[in-house]
Motif scaffolding. Structure first.
Motif, PDB file in Angstrom:
ATOM      1  N   PHE A 121       0.827  -1.213   0.000  1.00  0.00           N
ATOM      2  CA  PHE A 121       0.000   0.000   0.000  1.00  0.00           C
ATOM      3  C   PHE A 121       0.858   1.258   0.000  1.00  0.00           C
ATOM      4  O   PHE A 121       2.053   1.209   0.317  1.00  0.00           O
ATOM      5  CB  PHE A 121      -0.954   0.026   1.202  1.00  0.00           C
TER       6      PHE A 121
ATOM      7  N   PHE B 217       0.465   5.277   1.608  1.00  0.00           N
ATOM      8  CA  PHE B 217      -0.345   6.106   2.510  1.00  0.00           C
ATOM      9  C   PHE B 217       0.269   7.482   2.628  1.00  0.00           C
ATOM     10  O   PHE B 217       1.450   7.615   2.947  1.00  0.00           O
ATOM     11  CB  PHE B 217      -0.416   5.464   3.907  1.00  0.00           C
ATOM     12  N   LYS B 218      -0.536   8.483   2.328  1.00  0.00           N
ATOM     13  CA  LYS B 218      -0.098   9.856   2.588  1.00  0.00           C
ATOM     14  C   LYS B 218      -1.329  10.678   2.884  1.00  0.00           C
ATOM     15  O   LYS B 218      -2.267  10.711   2.087  1.00  0.00           O
ATOM     16  CB  LYS B 218       0.634  10.444   1.381  1.00  0.00           C
TER      17      LYS B 218
ATOM     18  N   PRO C 165       2.762  14.580   7.100  1.00  0.00           N
ATOM     19  CA  PRO C 165       2.705  14.537   5.634  1.00  0.00           C
ATOM     20  C   PRO C 165       3.578  13.473   4.977  1.00  0.00           C
ATOM     21  O   PRO C 165       3.620  13.410   3.746  1.00  0.00           O
ATOM     22  CB  PRO C 165       3.205  15.938   5.265  1.00  0.00           C
ATOM     23  N   THR C 166       4.271  12.639   5.763  1.00  0.00           N
ATOM     24  CA  THR C 166       5.159  11.646   5.144  1.00  0.00           C
ATOM     25  C   THR C 166       4.371  10.641   4.297  1.00  0.00           C
ATOM     26  O   THR C 166       3.355  10.116   4.737  1.00  0.00           O
ATOM     27  CB  THR C 166       5.947  10.881   6.228  1.00  0.00           C
ATOM     28  N   LYS C 167       4.869  10.390   3.102  1.00  0.00           N
ATOM     29  CA  LYS C 167       4.265   9.375   2.237  1.00  0.00           C
ATOM     30  C   LYS C 167       4.898   8.028   2.534  1.00  0.00           C
ATOM     31  O   LYS C 167       6.125   7.886   2.452  1.00  0.00           O
ATOM     32  CB  LYS C 167       4.502   9.735   0.770  1.00  0.00           C
ATOM     33  N   ILE C 168       4.080   7.052   2.903  1.00  0.00           N
ATOM     34  CA  ILE C 168       4.580   5.705   3.175  1.00  0.00           C
ATOM     35  C   ILE C 168       4.360   4.830   1.947  1.00  0.00           C
ATOM     36  O   ILE C 168       3.263   4.794   1.386  1.00  0.00           O
ATOM     37  CB  ILE C 168       3.834   5.092   4.380  1.00  0.00           C
ATOM     38  N   ILE C 169       5.410   4.142   1.547  1.00  0.00           N
ATOM     39  CA  ILE C 169       5.315   3.175   0.441  1.00  0.00           C
ATOM     40  C   ILE C 169       5.673   1.840   1.058  1.00  0.00           C
ATOM     41  O   ILE C 169       6.823   1.593   1.417  1.00  0.00           O
ATOM     42  CB  ILE C 169       6.283   3.555  -0.689  1.00  0.00           C
TER      43      ILE C 169
END
Lengths: 386, 386
Positions: A4, A6-7, B9-13
């Motif tokens: 996934f 997520f942001k 605001p960190t985008k997790i991948i």
């Protein structure tokens, strides 16, 4: 667990007397369009708090956004955005006002033929006009996500839109606003948030242990606070937990790494479009039949839900799963929400066929987490909900 | 529930084979400094995956960032940032490499006298040099928060820093990296994340029902996956839940609206600074004594923890609360982590006085959620941990 991303960049400002913080969140040089609904904010004091906080900012107002935000009304608002050279939108309201504001955010920068295309052609908004929200009715989670649902009465349609550009820049959540919400809307909010969690949880296990527990946490909290909020909406502790649960129910977190369903919403939206039934109530009409119809594919999660949320410890897996559906129906009833279409209209004959036809026409041939709910199956589920 | 603000605001991948997504996350025109630790990434294949993904981007490397990232080493890296006109930082490592990178992000744009001031004068970083991370060791949560802890061996100090400008722009979490982590570090990661949750949970009840349940969810998940991860780190399902739990343990969410403690960390940091004991192990040394010393003010939450996390259903509130501390000690032992200072050093006499003196010298006169743990009390707690 599935892969996934997520942001979620929305800034949440939560708590007592936080509406005044509008002053520091909106850029000083913005020209703001203040959007609201039927005017209840003028009675409960929220309007005055907002106006006071924005005393030094250029402001235009647009009220009258209806529940199930209506395309025609929003096109009027869009005219104001363009004529007045608005640079910032502020939604003061519940999910309908916020969803309508998201449509405006997208439409204001859209350069296609007609903004209706955003909805019918599934155009994602990468960057919209910036906007913030002051939430006045916990329910939809729209205050911390990037999705919206817009209704067009003319064609009896209710369609979804979204994109990473449609997260609110900030949302102010002051649980004190709950004190003046009518009981009917409080019940709707609880049922709405509860069903949001179910749509992301009641599928099949993929070993996402933490996401499952988070989903169960929200359900447990809603069950616990529901009677308290309904009995006394000035109970701040209950109101605060209700409000934060609604936001967490649909801010993206619990759906990450797991399959999601959303068939209940797809069918429910049609009941609102056809009969004008409150959104949350359409979910309570469809959900129980949906879980019964898809019992075999959902029973593993239904049984876990029975065990962890309803503390049903006895019986076979099937028994527990079935009991959990009954507990859910009972929960809706205790909120004062009827769970059969015939409780809302005498004119229900043919509804199942009509909805199945609409889905066929739109090419929605496989709903649900397995993408195998064909219009024929949808017809059966809606019939079970009569 | 207390008022709070939340923005992350960190985008997790997250997921299998996601390291290759580096290619699309880092701006094409960036000049990147790739930061890493002792070189294990060259053995386990992660280095090769990173290099392949960044084949078309200008890259300078800086390896050798030690556990408990050392100021002197980071000042060397800062020289490289300036001499090479670096515009983007990429941390490939665990909490130490990521924390070190945060220091660099702040120091690169700092215009004060010496970057050490950022730590000693509590200077918040509003906007740092942009950076991303590839997490290779789940534990600290640094991949999705804006804090860092830096060590200066010269003065035996370990100090914290942070600010909204220090959230990673993105973090890539591929649970497959766990397969090659040594057992000792896996155990540390579990204990670290577990204690992070306790620091935000084991205080006193404020009616934040959802936050409590989320915290309990993380603890329950860690307890469930710990033996599986230790037994077989190639168990993807267990690894994924372990990894996501560590991130959620310290990304800000569960601390919102509740009091937090962090005294265990304050004392633990000193044990690392004085004896070089692994960070997580210092927490396991201090936490049990801390909860026993502050039993009366913490027992309401200890009893809830006993009930919901350890399923201790019998006994008085005091009994349950005490049993839960014992269960926690037992959990650490099962991870292979000793919980007494004397297990790690024979040279422990005088440690309590030394730490108390340091806190006095720094003006840290009231730690914990009640801000009433004076250096005298700290001395008692550390003594109980011998």
């Amino acid at each position: 667990m599935n892969n996934f991303e997520f942001k979620n960049p929305t800034k949440i400002i939560f708590g007592k007397d936080t509406i005044k913080q509008l002053e520091t969140e909106i850029p000083k040089n913005a020209k703001v369009l203040l959007l609201y609904g039927g005017g209840s904010i003028k009675k409960n004091g929220i309007y005055d708090q907002v106006k006071k906080a924005l005393a030094n900012i250029e402001l235009v107002e647009f009220g009258g956004i209806p529940a199930n935000p209506e395309y025609a009304t929003l096109m009027e608002a869009l005219k104001v955005v363009k004529e007045e050279n608005i640079t910032y939108l502020l939604a003061v309201g519940g999910g309908s006002v916020i969803d309508g504001t998201k449509f405006l955010s997208a439409a204001a920068v859209f350069d296609g033929e007609t903004p209706w295309d955003i909805l019918t052609k599934n155009i994602r908004t990468e960057k919209g006009m910036p906007f913030g929200t002051v939430l006045t009715l916990p329910a939809t989670g729209s205050e911390m996500n990037s999705g919206a649902v817009i209704t067009r009465r003319e064609t009896k349609e209710k369609l979804a839109m979204g994109g990473p550009g449609l997260f609110p820049q900030f949302s102010i959540l002051d649980p004190q606003v709950i004190a003046s919400i009518p009981k009917r809307q409080l019940a709707n909010g609880i049922a709405d948030a509860f069903t949001h969690v179910l749509e992301q949880y009641m599928t099949y296990p993929v070993g996402a242990m933490l996401q499952d527990r988070f989903a169960e946490s929200i359900l447990q909290t809603l069950i616990k606070v529901a009677p308290k909020v309904l009995k006394d909406p000035t109970n701040y502790k209950a109101a605060a937990n209700f409000m934060w649960s609604c936001t967490m129910a649909l801010n993206g977190l619990i759906q990450k790494g797991v399959p999601t369903d959303w068939a209940v919403h797809a069918m429910g939206h049609e009941l609102t479009a056809l009969f004008g039934i409150d959104h949350a109530r359409t979910l309570a009409i469809i959900a129980p039949s949906h879980y019964k119809y898809n019992f075999d594919t959902k029973k593993a999660k239904l049984a876990r839900y029975a065990d962890r949320v309803w503390k049903i410890k006895k019986g076979s897996k099937d028994d527990k799963a079935y009991d959990a559906i009954e507990k859910t129906v009972d929960f809706f009833h205790k909120l004062g929400i009827d769970t059969k279409l015939s409780n809302y209209t005498d004119d229900y004959e043919g509804t199942a066929e009509e909805i199945a036809k609409r889905f066929t026409d739109r090419g929605w041939l496989g709903l649900g987490e397995h993408q195998n709910l064909s219009p024929d199956k949808v017809k059966e589920i809606v019939k079970m909900s009569y």
